[in-house]
Design a protein around this motif. Structure first.
Motif, PDB file in Angstrom:
ATOM      1  N   GLY A 286      31.725 -12.915  44.048  1.00 56.51           N
ATOM      2  CA  GLY A 286      32.031 -11.798  43.160  1.00 56.51           C
ATOM      3  C   GLY A 286      30.876 -11.345  42.294  1.00 56.51           C
ATOM      4  N   THR A 287      29.705 -11.951  42.451  1.00 55.30           N
ATOM      5  CA  THR A 287      28.547 -11.556  41.651  1.00 55.30           C
ATOM      6  C   THR A 287      28.010 -10.203  42.122  1.00 55.30           C
ATOM      7  OG1 THR A 287      27.935 -13.876  41.382  1.00 55.30           O
ATOM      8  CG2 THR A 287      26.244 -12.233  40.869  1.00 55.30           C
ATOM      9  N   ARG A 288      27.711  -9.326  41.182  1.00 52.64           N
ATOM     10  CA  ARG A 288      27.174  -7.996  41.490  1.00 52.64           C
ATOM     11  C   ARG A 288      25.643  -8.042  41.375  1.00 52.64           C
ATOM     12  NH1 ARG A 288      29.326  -2.501  40.697  1.00 52.64           N
ATOM     13  NH2 ARG A 288      27.616  -1.052  40.302  1.00 52.64           N
ATOM     14  N   ILE A 289      24.968  -7.671  42.433  1.00 53.33           N
ATOM     15  CA  ILE A 289      23.505  -7.711  42.462  1.00 53.33           C
ATOM     16  C   ILE A 289      22.999  -6.310  42.772  1.00 53.33           C
ATOM     17  CG2 ILE A 289      21.464  -8.791  43.481  1.00 53.33           C
ATOM     18  CD1 ILE A 289      23.198 -11.096  44.362  1.00 53.33           C
ATOM     19  N   THR A 290      22.130  -5.774  41.930  1.00 47.22           N
ATOM     20  CA  THR A 290      21.612  -4.422  42.116  1.00 47.22           C
ATOM     21  C   THR A 290      20.563  -4.407  43.225  1.00 47.22           C
ATOM     22  OG1 THR A 290      19.793  -4.670  40.533  1.00 47.22           O
ATOM     23  CG2 THR A 290      21.943  -3.968  39.656  1.00 47.22           C
ATOM     24  N   ALA A 291      20.245  -3.204  43.697  1.00 49.62           N
ATOM     25  CA  ALA A 291      19.223  -3.041  44.730  1.00 49.62           C
ATOM     26  C   ALA A 291      17.875  -3.571  44.247  1.00 49.62           C
ATOM     27  CB  ALA A 291      19.109  -1.569  45.125  1.00 49.62           C
ATOM     28  N   ALA A 292      17.535  -3.296  42.980  1.00 50.42           N
ATOM     29  CA  ALA A 292      16.260  -3.780  42.430  1.00 50.42           C
ATOM     30  C   ALA A 292      16.231  -5.305  42.380  1.00 50.42           C
ATOM     31  CB  ALA A 292      16.040  -3.200  41.041  1.00 50.42           C
ATOM     32  N   GLN A 293      17.373  -5.914  42.014  1.00 51.69           N
ATOM     33  CA  GLN A 293      17.432  -7.387  41.967  1.00 51.69           C
ATOM     34  C   GLN A 293      17.325  -7.998  43.367  1.00 51.69           C
ATOM     35  OE1 GLN A 293      21.201  -7.601  39.894  1.00 51.69           O
ATOM     36  NE2 GLN A 293      20.233  -8.175  37.957  1.00 51.69           N
ATOM     37  N   MET A 294      17.946  -7.363  44.354  1.00 46.33           N
ATOM     38  CA  MET A 294      17.836  -7.852  45.728  1.00 46.33           C
ATOM     39  C   MET A 294      16.400  -7.741  46.221  1.00 46.33           C
ATOM     40  SD  MET A 294      20.536  -9.220  46.976  1.00 46.33           S
ATOM     41  CE  MET A 294      20.257  -9.195  48.743  1.00 46.33           C
ATOM     42  N   LEU A 295      15.713  -6.675  45.846  1.00 48.51           N
ATOM     43  CA  LEU A 295      14.312  -6.539  46.217  1.00 48.51           C
ATOM     44  C   LEU A 295      13.475  -7.655  45.595  1.00 48.51           C
ATOM     45  CD1 LEU A 295      13.897  -2.670  46.049  1.00 48.51           C
ATOM     46  CD2 LEU A 295      13.365  -4.104  48.026  1.00 48.51           C
ATOM     47  N   GLU A 296      13.784  -8.000  44.345  1.00 48.30           N
ATOM     48  CA  GLU A 296      13.091  -9.118  43.698  1.00 48.30           C
ATOM     49  C   GLU A 296      13.312 -10.396  44.499  1.00 48.30           C
ATOM     50  OE1 GLU A 296      11.245  -9.521  40.946  1.00 48.30           O
ATOM     51  OE2 GLU A 296      11.415  -7.639  39.826  1.00 48.30           O
ATOM     52  N   ARG A 297      14.547 -10.624  44.927  1.00 48.25           N
ATOM     53  CA  ARG A 297      14.858 -11.825  45.704  1.00 48.25           C
ATOM     54  C   ARG A 297      14.128 -11.832  47.039  1.00 48.25           C
ATOM     55  NH1 ARG A 297      21.080 -13.781  45.026  1.00 48.25           N
ATOM     56  NH2 ARG A 297      21.173 -13.787  42.767  1.00 48.25           N
ATOM     57  N   PHE A 298      13.863 -10.646  47.581  1.00 47.93           N
ATOM     58  CA  PHE A 298      13.148 -10.535  48.845  1.00 47.93           C
ATOM     59  C   PHE A 298      11.635 -10.441  48.634  1.00 47.93           C
ATOM     60  CE2 PHE A 298      17.013 -10.460  50.917  1.00 47.93           C
ATOM     61  CZ  PHE A 298      16.910 -10.170  52.266  1.00 47.93           C
ATOM     62  N   LEU A 299      11.186 -10.886  47.482  1.00 51.68           N
ATOM     63  CA  LEU A 299       9.762 -10.943  47.136  1.00 51.68           C
ATOM     64  C   LEU A 299       9.103  -9.572  47.089  1.00 51.68           C
ATOM     65  CD1 LEU A 299       8.602 -14.149  49.052  1.00 51.68           C
ATOM     66  CD2 LEU A 299       9.583 -13.938  46.773  1.00 51.68           C
ATOM     67  N   PHE A 300       9.856  -8.575  46.582  1.00 56.11           N
ATOM     68  CA  PHE A 300       9.287  -7.274  46.255  1.00 56.11           C
ATOM     69  C   PHE A 300       9.384  -7.108  44.744  1.00 56.11           C
ATOM     70  CE2 PHE A 300      10.648  -6.617  50.670  1.00 56.11           C
ATOM     71  CZ  PHE A 300       9.496  -6.063  51.213  1.00 56.11           C
ATOM     72  N   PRO A 301       8.356  -7.525  43.987  1.00 59.02           N
ATOM     73  CA  PRO A 301       8.408  -7.431  42.525  1.00 59.02           C
ATOM     74  C   PRO A 301       8.479  -5.973  42.085  1.00 59.02           C
ATOM     75  CG  PRO A 301       6.194  -8.000  43.261  1.00 59.02           C
ATOM     76  CD  PRO A 301       7.074  -8.074  44.467  1.00 59.02           C
ATOM     77  N   SER A 302       8.777  -5.775  40.809  1.00 59.49           N
ATOM     78  CA  SER A 302       9.044  -4.427  40.296  1.00 59.49           C
ATOM     79  C   SER A 302       7.899  -3.458  40.583  1.00 59.49           C
ATOM     80  CB  SER A 302       9.316  -4.485  38.791  1.00 59.49           C
ATOM     81  OG  SER A 302       8.241  -5.127  38.114  1.00 59.49           O
TER      82      SER A 302
END
Length: 635
Positions: free
Chosen positions: A415-431
């Motif tokens: 049930g955790t909501r993860i934004t597109a920007a946060q998923m990109l961070e997890r995929f090693l795409f920093p801001s």
């Protein structure tokens, strides 16, 4: 020592790929490079092959060291024939071979020209004395093994994969002290990969390569160079030993990082004291604090690639294929294929290149209509298709925009909501990388981004066509962990034996002439069954004929029968799973409303853990009964 690399660094603009890379290459070294895409693996190979020191450092090669280099996308001469392309190089032997090939072509075109025939005879004698025939014979044998049979075909007429194999043949045949290979097994079938393994193991010179094939890596490599966060770490040993030593290094670094944070907290408390005390602080200590703060920020910024499982629950019907058939240009690629995809199926598809594997995936994805038969897709099915070629309709589009085209966020199974920007961070795409145009990314980064785009659609059926091509080993490892918890069906075409052994519970093998044979088990079990069938065909068997033994292997799944009790359990188990899931949902709501009543909270947590354990056991039992039902022909 045949080559040394000292303090080599490379940057693109403000982005540092690696810095202070230092190591030596000795004769007999077989070094594999590992790291997340975008860390500079291909750049490091290119710098060493060209002798370019990048932004600093030094590359020193032994004076007699000959280097052969295979990039991911090798250059070629469109006008050259296959053999002429293989014989590119500066050695006298190769120059002689090129002259002979040109003379042979001219003499064949004008057989009445005595001058040409005389010149050809002269070159033949020179070939005899220089033992160049041996090199030509070896080149033809290697090309044949790589699936290239027309040695006089112009390079312009070959596909991209064929040109890569011709380039590989060239670097394998041409004599060298150091062989540098960038993803040599891409688009190569398993049989050819096994052949290349043996060839490189027997080779006496040094080897430096990047590969995503972990079995290949494990069997060929004796030293591992890891690029991680711009730093270089060298290990003695293959992939299996590397995993062990890397874990030891990371544990040591984590302990050191924790000590650093403890010091930082003390210094932060000191520097945060009132204005009166601040005037008495030493400048040196303040400067040390500022340096310490930067080090702590670097630790916090580093991270591991994460993937969160998200997807909707499937209904009873997933994908049902009935008597599929497809022909093209007189060739049958799929002949009378039927299969009912189960909700938690893990299917690996193997077969020679061009046998029709991608064609089947396109049919399942709805991108191609079969000539015969039908495909029924369940109403609750959401297909995520990761094709061989990443699709970027607008190369100028920003990374974040490319992901937001699919969804602004996803919700995980908990049930955790993860934004597109946060998923990109997890995929090693920093801001800072999220606003870079897609066409500025490396090939591997584009593949990782494309994988995220597919997963952002929250599919419950995943179709993966050669997912291991151009994905780095760390990403593959996390993808495999993701598939373990993925609540849906997965079908993957792959030549990566490690990946197939890791995730697949069934294998669909394209046998040629459109036949698709089904095996229960991972790739190793399929390989053993296929080897046994081949042996039976070649020499018969001690019990029964070879034909009988092969039929026994083909029909092994039909020999399994469900008992009446198992059939009854199979009919009821989905209702039991739904009941436990509803119980878990209610317990979660009660836990959230328990507040500070720790006695009640403890009781609810214990009940929750018990329900989770019962659910896990039921799901495992459901998976077993489903396999059994399919194998026994219940549905």
């Amino acid at each position: 020592m045949i080559l040394s690399v000292e303090k080599l660094s490379h940057s693109y603009g403000v982005r540092t790929l690696f810095k202070d890379v230092t190591f030596n290459i000795e004769m007999g070294d077989k070094i594999g490079i590992i790291g997340v895409n975008g860390t500079g693996k291909s750049t490091l190979l290119r710098d060493i092959a060209r002798g370019e020191a990048g932004d600093g450092g030094r590359i020193t090669a032994n004076g007699s060291c000959v280097i052969e280099y295979l990039p991911q996308n090798p250059d070629h001469d469109p006008q050259a024939t296959v053999l002429e392309q293989v014989f590119q190089g500066d050695s006298p032997q190769l120059e002689l071979l090129r002259r002979y090939e040109r003379a042979a072509a001219l003499a064949a075109a004008d057989p009445e020209n005595s001058a040409l025939q005389s010149r050809l005879l002269e070159l033949q004698q020179q070939m005899d004395s220089a033992y160049a025939w041996q090199l030509e014979s070896e080149a033809k044998a290697v090309l044949d093994q790589l699936g290239i049979s027309d040695f006089n075909q112009p390079m312009a007429e070959l596909s991209g994969g064929q040109r890569k194999r011709v380039a590989l043949a060239g670097v394998l045949v041409r004599p060298s002290d150091l062989l540098i290979l960038d993803e040599p097994t891409n688009h190569m079938d398993n049989e050819t990969v096994a052949w290349l393994e043996q060839l490189l193991l027997k080779r006496k010179g040094a080897l430096l390569m990047v590969t995503h094939d972990r079995y290949f890596f494990d069997r060929v490599v004796n030293r591992t160079l890891e690029l991680d966060g711009g730093q270089c770490y060298l290990y003695t040993g293959n992939y299996s030993l590397f995993l062990q030593k890397r874990e030891e290094r990371r544990q040591s670094e984590a302990a050191a990082a924790q000590r650093l944070r403890n010091v930082y907290r003390r210094e932060l408390a000191w520097i945060s004291r009132g204005a009166e005390a601040r005037r008495t602080k030493s400048r040196e200590r303040i400067e040390r604090f500022n340096e310490l703060e930067q080090e702590v920020k670097k630790i916090s910024a580093s991270g591991e690639l994460e993937m969160s499982s998200a997807g909707s629950r499937l209904g009873k019907t997933v994908v049902e294929c009935e008597h599929l058939g497809l022909d093209y240009n007189g060739v049958t690629y799929i002949k009378d294929f039927s299969y009912i995809l189960l909700r938690n199926d893990r299917v690996g598809i193997v077969g020679p290149n061009g046998s029709g594997k991608t064609t089947l995936m396109d049919i399942l994805a709805g991108k191609l209509v079969p000539d015969r038969g039908s495909v029924q897709i369940g109403q609750t099915v959401r297909i995520g298709y990761f094709s061989q070629h990443s699709e970027f309709p607008d190369s100028e589009q920003r990374v974040l925009e490319y992901i937001r085209d699919v969804s602004d966020h996803i919700e995980t199974n908990d049930g955790t909501r993860i934004t597109a920007a946060q998923m990109l961070e997890r995929f090693l795409f920093p801001s800072e990388l999220q606003w870079v145009p897609v066409n500025k990314l490396s090939g591997g980064e584009k593949r990782r981004l494309y994988l995220l785009r597919v997963l952002m659609g929250a599919p419950n059926v995943l179709l993966l066509d050669e997912p291991t091509n151009d994905l780095d080993i760390p990403t593959l490892s996390v993808l495999e962990d993701y598939l373990d918890s993925f609540n849906g069906a997965v079908i993957a075409v792959s030549h990566d034996r490690y990946f197939l052994d890791r995730f697949a519970g069934k294998i669909f093998a394209f046998m040629g002439n459109g036949e698709i044979r089904q095996f229960i088990g991972d790739y190793s079990k399929y390989e053993a069954a296929a080897a046994e069938s081949k042996a039976m065909l070649a020499g018969g068997a001690k019990t029964g004929t070879g034909k009988e033994r092969i039929e026994a292997v083909k029909s092994q799944s039909k020999q399994i029968k469900m008992t009446y009790k198992e059939k009854l359990e199979f009919e009821q188990i989905e209702t039991m799973i739904a009941g436990v899931e509803a119980e878990l949902k209610m317990l979660t709501l009660e836990v959230n409303s328990a507040g500070s009543d720790f006695v009640k909270l403890g009781e609810l947590t214990a009940q929750q853990q018990d329900a989770e354990q019962r659910l896990e056991q039921l799901v495992e039992r459901w998976a077993y009964l489903t396999e059994l039902a399919e194998a026994s022909g219940v549905f």
